[in-house]
Motif scaffolding. Structure first.
Motif, PDB file in Angstrom:
ATOM      1  N   ASP A 110       0.852  -1.195   0.000  1.00 39.24           N
ATOM      2  CA  ASP A 110       0.000   0.000   0.000  1.00 39.24           C
ATOM      3  C   ASP A 110       0.890   1.248   0.000  1.00 39.24           C
ATOM      4  N   THR A 111       0.291   2.422  -0.189  1.00 39.23           N
ATOM      5  CA  THR A 111       1.024   3.690  -0.069  1.00 39.23           C
ATOM      6  C   THR A 111       0.210   4.664   0.767  1.00 39.23           C
ATOM      7  N   LEU A 112       0.872   5.287   1.742  1.00 36.48           N
ATOM      8  CA  LEU A 112       0.256   6.270   2.626  1.00 36.48           C
ATOM      9  C   LEU A 112       0.907   7.624   2.394  1.00 36.48           C
ATOM     10  N   ALA A 113       0.093   8.642   2.136  1.00 38.15           N
ATOM     11  CA  ALA A 113       0.578  10.018   2.005  1.00 38.15           C
ATOM     12  C   ALA A 113       0.534  10.691   3.370  1.00 38.15           C
ATOM     13  N   VAL A 114       1.686  11.226   3.801  1.00 45.57           N
ATOM     14  CA  VAL A 114       1.778  11.972   5.058  1.00 45.57           C
ATOM     15  C   VAL A 114       2.235  13.389   4.712  1.00 45.57           C
ATOM     16  N   PRO A 115       1.304  14.331   4.552  1.00 51.26           N
ATOM     17  CA  PRO A 115       1.692  15.695   4.157  1.00 51.26           C
ATOM     18  C   PRO A 115       2.565  16.361   5.214  1.00 51.26           C
ATOM     19  N   GLY A 116       3.459  17.236   4.776  1.00 51.66           N
ATOM     20  CA  GLY A 116       4.288  17.993   5.694  1.00 51.66           C
ATOM     21  C   GLY A 116       3.433  18.756   6.702  1.00 51.66           C
ATOM     22  N   GLY A 117       3.873  18.766   7.954  1.00 54.20           N
ATOM     23  CA  GLY A 117       3.128  19.431   9.010  1.00 54.20           C
ATOM     24  C   GLY A 117       2.166  18.530   9.750  1.00 54.20           C
TER      25      GLY A 117
END
Length: 384
Positions: free
Chosen positions: A331-338
């Motif tokens: 899977d892929t998880l996006a963790v935005p900056g901040g």
């Protein structure tokens, strides 16, 4: 009290303001003067609230692979030179971006299909997921790679992709395309040529100039650099000259340190680097392998860097800004900056390993990189 001489309270002020803002918008300008939070045109709020990436999880087995399997039947190499799915963040749509500076794409190649060479200004990597016959030729080095291996295709370096052998192969790509696009610096070139008998001729495949194991033979010994190869220019010279990083070496390193305390915020984390400089493989992106031992849970971490997290072995969950995301292999998880983020390995027997991409290098170059953590008492501490 008499108002200052420069204040004029017009009887039709609201109508006049509306007309003023309409004229500003019509001329493609932005009014930056309102400070009152009660007014309709709170320009501070508008200016500070552009499109932003949101935490999001894409599921490989349930969502990505079924679509790619259908695409293999419908989209042939005669139709297109690539068969990839770009992960598009809902907060940034319709922009092709998984986080604001990078995107992840999954690519499925059918057996024995190789595309022609091309090059482009965005940096990219390929990370093997399934199949032993993933193929990427980079600057005359024909690299065959399997699960867990990472291959660089750097800025302005000729390369081509495909599959060798009689089975399909799945890999994921990470590109800094959204960043390069924002900087208006994207260019592609598909006109590959080589010199033959004193003339430049078009080629559908690069001639081999380096042995297939060149990257490992020359650069794959930590702390040891063959002097006779140190001046060898590879590609455009903007990245690590080591074009393939093998998973067995990275996995061995993590396994060797599985009994160490590790970092409370990142567990066991190892960075892929340029062996000639010790710096990240690209100036815009860096990559890590991260291991969580059985039952391990990291403390919450927040940083200005954007992250793309792809579990490679095991399963667990992450909590990003209070939202839980249960993930498993590929899977892929996006963790935005901040965003505040912590990871949990739900197995009490098996470790979790994850492949992580970050735009940390470009933030550090601009003095914009910051990092905070929450300690065991939930107090916020500065880490970088």
């Amino acid at each position: 009290m008499t108002p200052p001489a420069n204040v004029h309270r017009l009887p039709n002020r609201d109508t006049a303001l509306k007309a003023l803002y309409e004229d500003v918008a019509a001329k493609n300008m932005f009014p930056y003067w309102a400070q009152n939070k009660d007014v309709a045109n709170d320009e501070d709020r508008v200016l500070m609230a552009p499109q932003k990436a949101v935490p999001y999880l894409w599921r490989c087995a349930e969502d990505i692979e079924p679509i790619l399997d259908r695409a293999v039947e419908l989209i042939k190499m005669e139709d297109s030179e690539r068969r990839s799915l770009v992960l598009m963040n809902p907060g940034l749509a319709p922009k092709r971006a998984t986080v604001s500076t990078m995107y992840t794409a999954y690519r499925l190649n059918d057996a024995n299909e190789i595309m022609p060479p091309h090059k482009h200004s965005p940096n990219a990597i390929r990370f093997g997921l399934k199949g032993k016959g993933n193929f990427t030729g980079v600057d005359g080095e024909n690299i065959v790679f399997g699960p867990g291996d990472m291959v660089l295709t750097p800025n302005d370096t000729w390369h081509n992709h495909g599959t060798v052998g009689d089975e399909q192969a799945l890999n994921l790509s990470v590109l800094d395309f959204p960043l390069v696009e924002t900087l208006n610096a994207v260019h592609f070139d598909h006109n590959y040529m080589e010199e033959e008998n004193g003339k430049m001729v078009h080629k559908k495949q690069q001639s081999e100039r380096f042995t297939p194991d060149y990257s490992q033979r020359i650069y794959g010994y930590g702390g040891l650099m063959p002097r006779f190869a140190s001046k060898e220019k590879r590609g455009a010279g903007y990245s690590s000259p080591m074009f393939v990083y093998r998973w067995d070496m990275m996995r061995e390193l993590l396994e060797r340190h599985k009994d160490w305390d590790g970092d409370p915020y990142e567990a066991l984390m190892a960075e892929y680097i340029d062996p000639t400089s010790g710096k990240p493989v690209f100036k815009t992106m860096t990559f890590f392998a991260q291991m969580l031992r059985p039952g391990e849970k990291t403390l919450p971490l927040r940083q200005t860097a954007n992250l793309l997290v792809s579990p490679f072995e095991g399963r667990g969950y992450s909590i990003v800004d209070g939202q839980r995301f249960d993930w498993k292999q590929f899977d892929t998880l996006a963790v935005p900056g901040g965003s505040w983020c912590q990871h949990v390995n739900t197995s009490d027997k098996e470790p979790v390993t994850m492949f992580v991409a970050s735009d940390e290098p470009v933030l550090k170059a601009l003095d914009l990189y910051k990092k905070w953590g929450r300690d065991k008492n939930d107090a916020v501490v500065s880490l970088a």
